[in-house]
Design an enzyme around this catalytic site. Structure first.
Site, PDB file in Angstrom:
ATOM      1  N   ALA A  71       0.915  -1.176   0.026  1.00 55.54           N
ATOM      2  CA  ALA A  71      -0.036   0.058   0.087  1.00 55.54           C
ATOM      3  C   ALA A  71       0.786   1.349   0.092  1.00 55.54           C
ATOM      4  O   ALA A  71       1.948   1.144   0.537  1.00 55.54           O
ATOM      5  CB  ALA A  71      -0.974   0.021   1.241  1.00 55.54           C
ATOM      6  N   ASP A  72       0.282   2.391  -0.626  1.00 56.04           N
ATOM      7  CA  ASP A  72       1.080   3.480  -0.517  1.00 56.04           C
ATOM      8  C   ASP A  72       0.051   4.660  -0.779  1.00 56.04           C
ATOM      9  O   ASP A  72      -1.061   4.485  -1.512  1.00 56.04           O
ATOM     10  CB  ASP A  72       2.244   3.550  -1.521  1.00 56.04           C
ATOM     11  CG  ASP A  72       3.143   4.782  -0.996  1.00 56.04           C
ATOM     12  OD1 ASP A  72       4.103   4.513  -0.399  1.00 56.04           O
ATOM     13  OD2 ASP A  72       3.054   5.950  -1.614  1.00 56.04           O
TER      14      ASP A  72
END
Length: 196
Positions: A71-72
Site C-alpha cells: 500500500a502507498d
C-alpha cells in the site's frame, strides 16, 4: 481461510497495521526494502501504484509462499505531490499552504500471491477540501496530534485532523487513512481468504 499462504502486510505504518487488525484476520507485518523516491514527471496516481507494488514485490524472496499486501498513498495539490512532512516545521509550512485548498489523495493497494505471481491492484481517489486555517490553529493541531508528521499532507483524518477538513469525497473512507479496505476485501476473497 487460505491456510497455505500467510498474509503479509508490506508496511511499517502503524496506521495501516491498525486498519488491517480491525478485520480480525491473522497477518504479519514486514518492512519492505524499496526506494520510495517519486520519479520525475510521474503522476501521483502512478507513483502510489508503483510504490505499493514495489513494496510487495520487495518481500517475495523473504516470503516465497504468501499473500503480500502492498500500500502507498500520495497527496497531490497545486500541481505537485506532497509527502509526509516528517517534522513539525515542515508540517506547519505544508498545512499553511494547504489551508482552504482542494487536495487529491491517491491511495494504492495491491495483493500479490507469491506462488502464482497473481497481482491485484487498485488506486482509490479521495478528494479533500481543507478548512481555512490560522497559524494558531495549525500550531495547536500539531501539538495535540504529533503523529500527523507521518501522514501525507500532515492531515491525520482519523484523529484530530478531522477538524482541519471541510469536506471528503470518497468511495472508501478507509482509503484516506492509507489502506483501501473495500477493494482489498475483494482481492482477498478471490484468493480464498474469508473475512466473515
Amino acid at each position: 481461510m487460505n491456510k497455505q499462504l500467510p498474509l503479509i502486510l508490506a508496511s511499517s505504518s502503524v496506521f495501516r497495521r491498525a486498519q488491517l487488525e480491525k478485520l480480525g484476520i491473522p497477518f504479519e507485518s514486514a518492512v519492505p526494502d524499496f526506494d520510495e523516491t517519486p520519479a520525475d514527471g510521474e503522476h501521483a496516481q502512478d507513483t502510489a501504484l508503483r510504490l505499493s507494488t514495489g513494496k510487495a514485490r520487495s518481500l517475495t524472496a523473504r516470503f516465497p509462499r504468501a499473500l503480500i499486501i502492498g500500500a502507498d498513498q500520495v497527496a497531490y495539490c497545486n500541481g505537485r505531490q506532497l509527502g509526509k512532512p516528517m517534522n513539525v516545521a515542515n508540517a506547519q509550512h505544508m498545512l499553511a499552504e494547504l489551508s482552504g485548498q482542494r487536495i487529491e489523495f491517491f491511495s494504492a493497494v495491491c495483493l500479490l500471491n507469491t506462488v502464482s505471481d497473481r497481482l491485484y491492484t487498485h488506486v482509490d481517489h479521495t478528494v479533500v477540501t481543507m478548512r481555512n486555517l490560522s497559524n494558531i490553529q495549525i500550531r495547536r493541531y500539531l501539538e495535540r496530534e504529533p503523529d500527523a508528521i507521518y501522514c501525507a499532507g500532515a492531515a491525520k483524518s482519523e484523529g484530530l485532523g478531522a477538524a482541519l477538513l471541510h469536506r471528503i469525497d470518497s468511495s472508501d473512507p478507509n482509503a484516506l487513512i492509507g489502506l483501501p479496505i473495500f477493494r482489498l476485501l475483494d482481492f482477498l476473497a478471490v484468493e480464498g481468504v474469508e473475512i466473515l
